[in-house]
Design a protein around this motif. Structure first.
Motif, PDB file in Angstrom:
ATOM      1  N   TRP A 160       0.839  -1.200   0.000  1.00 14.00           N
ATOM      2  CA  TRP A 160       0.000   0.000   0.000  1.00 14.00           C
ATOM      3  C   TRP A 160       0.878   1.257   0.000  1.00 14.00           C
ATOM      4  O   TRP A 160       1.867   1.339   0.743  1.00 14.00           O
ATOM      5  CB  TRP A 160      -0.886   0.032   1.247  1.00 14.00           C
ATOM      6  CG  TRP A 160      -1.970  -0.987   1.291  1.00 14.00           C
ATOM      7  CD1 TRP A 160      -2.159  -2.045   0.446  1.00 14.00           C
ATOM      8  CD2 TRP A 160      -3.017  -1.050   2.259  1.00 14.00           C
ATOM      9  NE1 TRP A 160      -3.262  -2.765   0.826  1.00 14.00           N
ATOM     10  CE2 TRP A 160      -3.811  -2.183   1.945  1.00 14.00           C
ATOM     11  CE3 TRP A 160      -3.362  -0.278   3.362  1.00 14.00           C
ATOM     12  CZ2 TRP A 160      -4.926  -2.543   2.699  1.00 14.00           C
ATOM     13  CZ3 TRP A 160      -4.475  -0.633   4.124  1.00 14.00           C
ATOM     14  CH2 TRP A 160      -5.255  -1.755   3.774  1.00 14.00           C
ATOM     15  N   LYS A 161       0.511   2.250  -0.781  1.00 11.82           N
ATOM     16  CA  LYS A 161       1.189   3.537  -0.763  1.00 11.82           C
ATOM     17  C   LYS A 161       0.427   4.461   0.188  1.00 11.82           C
ATOM     18  O   LYS A 161      -0.641   4.979  -0.144  1.00 11.82           O
ATOM     19  CB  LYS A 161       1.248   4.134  -2.170  1.00 11.82           C
ATOM     20  CG  LYS A 161       2.081   5.414  -2.236  1.00 11.82           C
ATOM     21  CD  LYS A 161       2.206   5.929  -3.659  1.00 11.82           C
ATOM     22  CE  LYS A 161       3.046   7.206  -3.700  1.00 11.82           C
ATOM     23  NZ  LYS A 161       3.185   7.731  -5.087  1.00 11.82           N
ATOM     24  N   LEU A 162       0.969   4.656   1.376  1.00 17.66           N
ATOM     25  CA  LEU A 162       0.290   5.450   2.396  1.00 17.66           C
ATOM     26  C   LEU A 162       0.371   6.930   2.060  1.00 17.66           C
ATOM     27  O   LEU A 162       1.406   7.425   1.603  1.00 17.66           O
ATOM     28  CB  LEU A 162       0.912   5.179   3.775  1.00 17.66           C
ATOM     29  CG  LEU A 162       0.828   3.719   4.254  1.00 17.66           C
ATOM     30  CD1 LEU A 162       1.604   3.539   5.561  1.00 17.66           C
ATOM     31  CD2 LEU A 162      -0.621   3.283   4.439  1.00 17.66           C
ATOM     32  N   THR A 190      -5.007   5.424   1.863  1.00 18.99           N
ATOM     33  CA  THR A 190      -4.345   5.330   0.546  1.00 18.99           C
ATOM     34  C   THR A 190      -4.928   6.250  -0.513  1.00 18.99           C
ATOM     35  O   THR A 190      -4.404   6.308  -1.631  1.00 18.99           O
ATOM     36  CB  THR A 190      -4.402   3.890   0.006  1.00 18.99           C
ATOM     37  OG1 THR A 190      -5.772   3.475  -0.142  1.00 18.99           O
ATOM     38  CG2 THR A 190      -3.692   2.930   0.944  1.00 18.99           C
TER      39      THR A 190
END
Length: 341
Positions: free
Chosen positions: A204-206, A340
């Motif tokens: 996941w790209k926070l 996200t």
């Protein structure tokens, strides 16, 4: 990793967590277990002097803390009676009328554990002329040991101040219903474990710095009173209430607008509800008249933060509680999109 597999992981973690007795003040084994799970994932959990766990998941800027509590309701030995039974005292908002007839465990300070049963002082329908009121002074613990006096109990190593924990009786049915004591708040702890696992395995790209905080004194009001100094926003992931005058069900994610201590951050409640609506999640915005959370403990401690409260719907709080895997899924998806988007 599919959502289905991660929900199954959350269910298994719930069973593992509820199997570890952790009434307020007796949470060491639960924190050790949780730290071990995060270390296996590659995180570096930190344990505070108080016993809270902080885990940085990643991301940069505008620090957000998601918090859930590991401590549960329970009891403590108040005194040992002359007949060898134990008089209890409550830890947190434990309701004795829900525990009459419940199996329990007594933990001694030298590491022993004894089983027993919680009963009122006259539980037999064939003996009592009338029902005994289920309040603390009328409840006692009968040990599953051949003791019938105070000396016999003390010889076992049991003393005043020992911890009493109720049998959680955790069950997840084929239809998805979750039945257990202490879904408040071990169900949300399991959800946050699932979130942490997905961040690692799915990449996941926070959208900001995200940390998890697991507290151990929530049930007595001061679990979240100390948080990372850079925190700008904090969301308590706790149980959603199901009951009269509320819209939430066990299959929904609940977003709390106000509880006994006042309103939650208006803009944050709005944002969370808009995301839930956009994603087609089953959700409800509700007001809880008899509720307090860790984020409010942080505000009382003087922290300047935006605060919110969400969680899967839980019926019969502080009782033998019930939720549903749909409520878990809706809570999980809301958090995923919030972290996200």
């Amino acid at each position: 990793m599919s959502l289905e597999k991660n929900l199954a992981y959350i269910g298994e973690q719930l069973k593992s967590l509820t199997a570890i007795a952790s009434p307020t003040g007796f949470t060491k084994k639960a924190t050790e277990y949780l730290c071990e799970q995060f270390q296996k994932m590659g995180y570096e959990p930190e344990l505070s002097n108080k016993g809270n766990i902080n885990v940085v998941l990643g991301g940069e800027g505008s620090p957000l803390v998601l918090t859930a509590h590991l401590d549960t309701l329970g009891a403590m030995v108040r005194s040992i009676k002359e007949n060898g039974r134990l008089r209890p005292t409550t830890l947190g908002g434990h309701q004795w009328n829900t525990a009459d007839g419940e199996n329990c465990m007594v933990f001694t300070r030298d590491g022993k554990m004894y089983t027993g049963v919680v009963l009122n002082t006259e539980p037999s329908a064939h003996v009592a002329d009338e029902n005994i009121e289920r309040k603390e002074e009328n409840m006692e613990i009968l040990l599953d040991e051949n003791v019938n006096d105070k000396a016999g109990v003390k010889a076992l190593g049991i003393q005043v101040g020992d911890i009493i924990a109720m049998d959680p009786r955790t069950v997840i049915t084929e239809s998805g219903y979750i039945k257990s004591r202490f879904l408040d708040d071990k169900l949300s702890v399991a959800i946050l474990l699932g979130i942490a696992r997905a961040i690692k395995e799915e990449g996941w790209k926070l959208n900001r710095k995200v940390s998890l905080l697991f507290t151990v004194y929530e049930e007595v009001g001061h679990g979240g009173s100390f948080i990372p100094a850079d925190t700008e926003e904090m969301i308590s992931v706790d149980m959603g209430c199901v009951g009269a005058d509320l819209e939430c069900t066990e299959r929904m994610v609940s977003i709390c607008a106000k509880d006994s201590r006042g309103p939650y951050n208006y803009d944050l409640v709005t944002t969370l509800s808009e995301i839930a609506k956009e994603e087609g999640l089953d959700y409800a915005i509700d007001v809880y008249p008899h509720y307090g959370s860790d984020v409010e403990a942080a505000l009382a401690g003087g922290y300047d933060i935006r605060h919110g409260l969400i969680g899967p719907g839980v019926y019969a709080s502080h009782n033998y509680e019930r939720s549903h895997m749909d409520g878990v899924m809706n809570s999980y998806k809301l958090l995923e999109k919030y972290l996200t988007r």
